[in-house]
Design a protein around this motif. Sequence first.
Motif, PDB file in Angstrom:
ATOM      1  N   THR A  55       5.375  31.045   7.545  1.00 27.64           N
ATOM      2  CA  THR A  55       4.646  31.715   6.461  1.00 27.64           C
ATOM      3  C   THR A  55       3.679  30.714   5.846  1.00 27.64           C
ATOM      4  OG1 THR A  55       6.653  33.016   6.009  1.00 27.64           O
ATOM      5  CG2 THR A  55       4.914  33.076   4.344  1.00 27.64           C
ATOM      6  N   PRO A  56       2.469  30.602   6.402  1.00 32.20           N
ATOM      7  CA  PRO A  56       1.520  29.577   5.949  1.00 32.20           C
ATOM      8  C   PRO A  56       1.080  29.735   4.505  1.00 32.20           C
ATOM      9  CG  PRO A  56       0.897  30.442   8.108  1.00 32.20           C
ATOM     10  CD  PRO A  56       1.967  31.339   7.583  1.00 32.20           C
ATOM     11  N   GLN A  57       1.087  30.956   3.998  1.00 34.39           N
ATOM     12  CA  GLN A  57       0.646  31.179   2.626  1.00 34.39           C
ATOM     13  C   GLN A  57       1.737  31.897   1.842  1.00 34.39           C
ATOM     14  OE1 GLN A  57      -3.100  33.308   2.934  1.00 34.39           O
ATOM     15  NE2 GLN A  57      -4.263  31.397   3.029  1.00 34.39           N
ATOM     16  N   SER A  58       2.044  31.356   0.668  1.00 33.01           N
ATOM     17  CA  SER A  58       3.036  31.952  -0.210  1.00 33.01           C
ATOM     18  C   SER A  58       2.758  31.500  -1.630  1.00 33.01           C
ATOM     19  CB  SER A  58       4.450  31.518   0.198  1.00 33.01           C
ATOM     20  OG  SER A  58       5.406  31.905  -0.790  1.00 33.01           O
ATOM     21  N   PRO A  59       2.981  32.366  -2.617  1.00 34.02           N
ATOM     22  CA  PRO A  59       2.811  31.947  -4.012  1.00 34.02           C
ATOM     23  C   PRO A  59       3.968  31.085  -4.505  1.00 34.02           C
ATOM     24  CG  PRO A  59       3.593  34.202  -3.939  1.00 34.02           C
ATOM     25  CD  PRO A  59       3.340  33.792  -2.508  1.00 34.02           C
ATOM     26  N   SER A  60       5.008  30.947  -3.686  1.00 27.37           N
ATOM     27  CA  SER A  60       6.201  30.206  -4.086  1.00 27.37           C
ATOM     28  C   SER A  60       6.129  28.743  -3.675  1.00 27.37           C
ATOM     29  CB  SER A  60       7.442  30.852  -3.467  1.00 27.37           C
ATOM     30  OG  SER A  60       7.665  32.142  -3.994  1.00 27.37           O
ATOM     31  N   SER A  61       6.946  27.946  -4.317  1.00 25.91           N
ATOM     32  CA  SER A  61       7.055  26.521  -4.021  1.00 25.91           C
ATOM     33  C   SER A  61       8.434  26.239  -3.436  1.00 25.91           C
ATOM     34  CB  SER A  61       6.865  25.691  -5.294  1.00 25.91           C
ATOM     35  OG  SER A  61       5.626  25.984  -5.901  1.00 25.91           O
ATOM     36  N   LEU A  62       8.493  25.274  -2.527  1.00 27.98           N
ATOM     37  CA  LEU A  62       9.743  24.890  -1.883  1.00 27.98           C
ATOM     38  C   LEU A  62      10.024  23.418  -2.144  1.00 27.98           C
ATOM     39  CD1 LEU A  62       9.153  26.573   1.592  1.00 27.98           C
ATOM     40  CD2 LEU A  62      10.823  27.340  -0.109  1.00 27.98           C
ATOM     41  N   SER A  63      11.277  23.100  -2.411  1.00 24.00           N
ATOM     42  CA  SER A  63      11.679  21.706  -2.560  1.00 24.00           C
ATOM     43  C   SER A  63      13.149  21.575  -2.174  1.00 24.00           C
ATOM     44  CB  SER A  63      11.465  21.214  -3.999  1.00 24.00           C
ATOM     45  OG  SER A  63      12.256  21.966  -4.904  1.00 24.00           O
ATOM     46  N   THR A  64      13.586  20.332  -2.012  1.00 19.85           N
ATOM     47  CA  THR A  64      14.987  20.083  -1.676  1.00 19.85           C
ATOM     48  C   THR A  64      15.678  19.380  -2.838  1.00 19.85           C
ATOM     49  OG1 THR A  64      14.480  17.940  -0.666  1.00 19.85           O
ATOM     50  CG2 THR A  64      14.461  19.870   0.779  1.00 19.85           C
ATOM     51  N   LEU A  65      17.001  19.477  -2.837  1.00 21.89           N
ATOM     52  CA  LEU A  65      17.813  18.801  -3.846  1.00 21.89           C
ATOM     53  C   LEU A  65      19.138  18.412  -3.193  1.00 21.89           C
ATOM     54  CD1 LEU A  65      18.062  18.091  -6.919  1.00 21.89           C
ATOM     55  CD2 LEU A  65      19.251  20.282  -7.179  1.00 21.89           C
ATOM     56  N   PRO A  66      19.525  17.148  -3.254  1.00 28.87           N
ATOM     57  CA  PRO A  66      20.826  16.765  -2.685  1.00 28.87           C
ATOM     58  C   PRO A  66      21.965  17.465  -3.423  1.00 28.87           C
ATOM     59  CG  PRO A  66      19.458  14.828  -3.108  1.00 28.87           C
ATOM     60  CD  PRO A  66      18.787  15.985  -3.783  1.00 28.87           C
ATOM     61  N   VAL A  67      22.742  18.243  -2.692  1.00 27.72           N
ATOM     62  CA  VAL A  67      23.889  18.959  -3.263  1.00 27.72           C
ATOM     63  C   VAL A  67      25.037  18.873  -2.270  1.00 27.72           C
ATOM     64  CG1 VAL A  67      24.815  21.176  -4.020  1.00 27.72           C
ATOM     65  CG2 VAL A  67      22.460  20.566  -4.603  1.00 27.72           C
ATOM     66  N   ASP A  68      26.057  18.119  -2.631  1.00 23.51           N
ATOM     67  CA  ASP A  68      27.262  17.994  -1.811  1.00 23.51           C
ATOM     68  C   ASP A  68      28.407  18.629  -2.595  1.00 23.51           C
ATOM     69  OD1 ASP A  68      29.512  17.314  -0.381  1.00 23.51           O
ATOM     70  OD2 ASP A  68      28.983  15.198  -0.134  1.00 23.51           O
ATOM     71  N   LEU A  69      28.874  19.780  -2.141  1.00 22.42           N
ATOM     72  CA  LEU A  69      29.898  20.517  -2.870  1.00 22.42           C
ATOM     73  C   LEU A  69      31.236  19.792  -2.926  1.00 22.42           C
ATOM     74  CD1 LEU A  69      29.108  24.120  -1.573  1.00 22.42           C
ATOM     75  CD2 LEU A  69      28.704  23.231  -3.879  1.00 22.42           C
ATOM     76  N   ASN A  70      31.403  18.752  -2.141  1.00 22.39           N
ATOM     77  CA  ASN A  70      32.654  17.988  -2.140  1.00 22.39           C
ATOM     78  C   ASN A  70      32.578  16.746  -3.019  1.00 22.39           C
ATOM     79  OD1 ASN A  70      32.414  18.844   1.210  1.00 22.39           O
ATOM     80  ND2 ASN A  70      33.996  19.720  -0.088  1.00 22.39           N
ATOM     81  N   SER A  71      31.470  16.599  -3.770  1.00 25.88           N
ATOM     82  CA  SER A  71      31.278  15.401  -4.585  1.00 25.88           C
ATOM     83  C   SER A  71      30.845  15.777  -5.993  1.00 25.88           C
ATOM     84  CB  SER A  71      30.214  14.497  -3.943  1.00 25.88           C
ATOM     85  OG  SER A  71      29.781  13.495  -4.842  1.00 25.88           O
ATOM     86  N   ASP A  72      31.685  15.495  -6.986  1.00 26.54           N
ATOM     87  CA  ASP A  72      31.315  15.754  -8.376  1.00 26.54           C
ATOM     88  C   ASP A  72      30.087  14.936  -8.767  1.00 26.54           C
ATOM     89  OD1 ASP A  72      33.445  17.431  -8.532  1.00 26.54           O
ATOM     90  OD2 ASP A  72      34.595  16.256  -9.976  1.00 26.54           O
ATOM     91  N   GLU A  73      30.012  13.702  -8.293  1.00 27.81           N
ATOM     92  CA  GLU A  73      28.864  12.857  -8.623  1.00 27.81           C
ATOM     93  C   GLU A  73      27.568  13.488  -8.127  1.00 27.81           C
ATOM     94  OE1 GLU A  73      27.220   8.269  -7.948  1.00 27.81           O
ATOM     95  OE2 GLU A  73      29.021   8.972  -6.912  1.00 27.81           O
ATOM     96  N   SER A  74      27.583  14.011  -6.897  1.00 25.42           N
ATOM     97  CA  SER A  74      26.397  14.667  -6.350  1.00 25.42           C
ATOM     98  C   SER A  74      26.003  15.875  -7.181  1.00 25.42           C
ATOM     99  CB  SER A  74      26.649  15.091  -4.900  1.00 25.42           C
ATOM    100  OG  SER A  74      25.603  15.907  -4.412  1.00 25.42           O
ATOM    101  N   LEU A  75      26.986  16.686  -7.569  1.00 21.81           N
ATOM    102  CA  LEU A  75      26.693  17.892  -8.335  1.00 21.81           C
ATOM    103  C   LEU A  75      26.176  17.555  -9.733  1.00 21.81           C
ATOM    104  CD1 LEU A  75      29.758  20.081  -7.280  1.00 21.81           C
ATOM    105  CD2 LEU A  75      27.474  20.002  -6.272  1.00 21.81           C
ATOM    106  N   GLU A  76      26.748  16.524 -10.350  1.00 26.71           N
ATOM    107  CA  GLU A  76      26.272  16.108 -11.669  1.00 26.71           C
ATOM    108  C   GLU A  76      24.832  15.619 -11.600  1.00 26.71           C
ATOM    109  OE1 GLU A  76      29.217  13.232 -12.625  1.00 26.71           O
ATOM    110  OE2 GLU A  76      30.760  14.733 -13.105  1.00 26.71           O
ATOM    111  N   LYS A  77      24.514  14.843 -10.572  1.00 24.96           N
ATOM    112  CA  LYS A  77      23.148  14.345 -10.421  1.00 24.96           C
ATOM    113  C   LYS A  77      22.170  15.491 -10.147  1.00 24.96           C
ATOM    114  CE  LYS A  77      24.128   9.624  -8.855  1.00 24.96           C
ATOM    115  NZ  LYS A  77      24.026   8.653  -7.723  1.00 24.96           N
ATOM    116  N   ALA A  78      22.623  16.470  -9.375  1.00 22.42           N
ATOM    117  CA  ALA A  78      21.750  17.607  -9.070  1.00 22.42           C
ATOM    118  C   ALA A  78      21.386  18.357 -10.345  1.00 22.42           C
ATOM    119  CB  ALA A  78      22.453  18.546  -8.080  1.00 22.42           C
ATOM    120  N   VAL A  79      22.363  18.604 -11.194  1.00 21.11           N
ATOM    121  CA  VAL A  79      22.091  19.335 -12.434  1.00 21.11           C
ATOM    122  C   VAL A  79      21.259  18.489 -13.391  1.00 21.11           C
ATOM    123  CG1 VAL A  79      23.164  20.421 -14.445  1.00 21.11           C
ATOM    124  CG2 VAL A  79      24.105  20.821 -12.161  1.00 21.11           C
ATOM    125  N   GLU A  80      21.498  17.194 -13.413  1.00 25.42           N
ATOM    126  CA  GLU A  80      20.659  16.307 -14.224  1.00 25.42           C
ATOM    127  C   GLU A  80      19.199  16.383 -13.780  1.00 25.42           C
ATOM    128  OE1 GLU A  80      22.379  12.463 -13.861  1.00 25.42           O
ATOM    129  OE2 GLU A  80      24.152  12.948 -15.069  1.00 25.42           O
TER     130      GLU A  80
END
Length: 273
Positions: A55-80
């Motif tokens: 889909t070469p054209q879209s009004p939306s934006s895409l990004s990534t975020l590290p999220v490891d459901l087995n790590s509280d530290e990862s989840l806390e950093k993601a929400v921060e």
Amino acid sequence: MASDKKIILITGGNTGLGYEAVKALYQTDIPYEIIIGCRTVSKGETAIEALKKETPQSPSSLSTLPVDLNSDESLEKAVETLTAKYGRLDVLINNGGGSFDTEIAEGRMSLREGFNATWDTNVTGTHVLTTLSVPLLLKSSDPRLMFITSGTSSMTESESVANANLLRINASPAAGWPKEAFKLALTGYRSAKTGLNMLMREWARILKNDGVKVWAISPGFLATGLTGAGADRLRQMGALEPYIGGQFIRDVVQGTRDHDSGKIIRRNMIQPY
């Protein structure tokens, strides 16, 4: 940085059903900030490259975020990170999960290891992330919270063999012990997804007076890599293409099932408890 676009976080968004949900949202005319939560950022970036080619054209934006459901530290950093960058969250799609029954059956995990991994990934990690995300959801004008469950989680239907799919998962093996291992054993996965359904009901209760719409979404029998059986084999067994589930999730984001908030929903019905 505030955004006028609706901000959506979908865990496990780089592959399978999650990828199809991201694609369905990205291909609409409605602008979104779509954040792909993934354990490995490079896999999320690869998914974004593929989406932009499709889909070469879209009004939306895409990004990534590290999220490891087995790590509280990862989840806390993601929400921060979400807090610092956006200050709110409009939609949390708890799609990330896993099935470890095959790992148990083939001896790569002990029974305890496999069950603990199944519950930690599908239920505990999801609950931690949701708890951390609630303050951001409450800053949205239209907060939505989704838990991706399974048609195999219905306790009511666990007594039925009314069709081929129900027969496959509910039929009892022959008498005697040990039992011959089922080729698609789902005991841990089914148990965890049933637990996830109650988790959804708890969050629907807790957030009822805050105006948060909450669902468990049962996307149907899809040809994904979740069970380890292979997509082609699943198609032979009657599985649908994953994009159908992705479009279903998109429709819930866009309001088509607002009247069913608090329920376990399938595309054409309420799933029995």
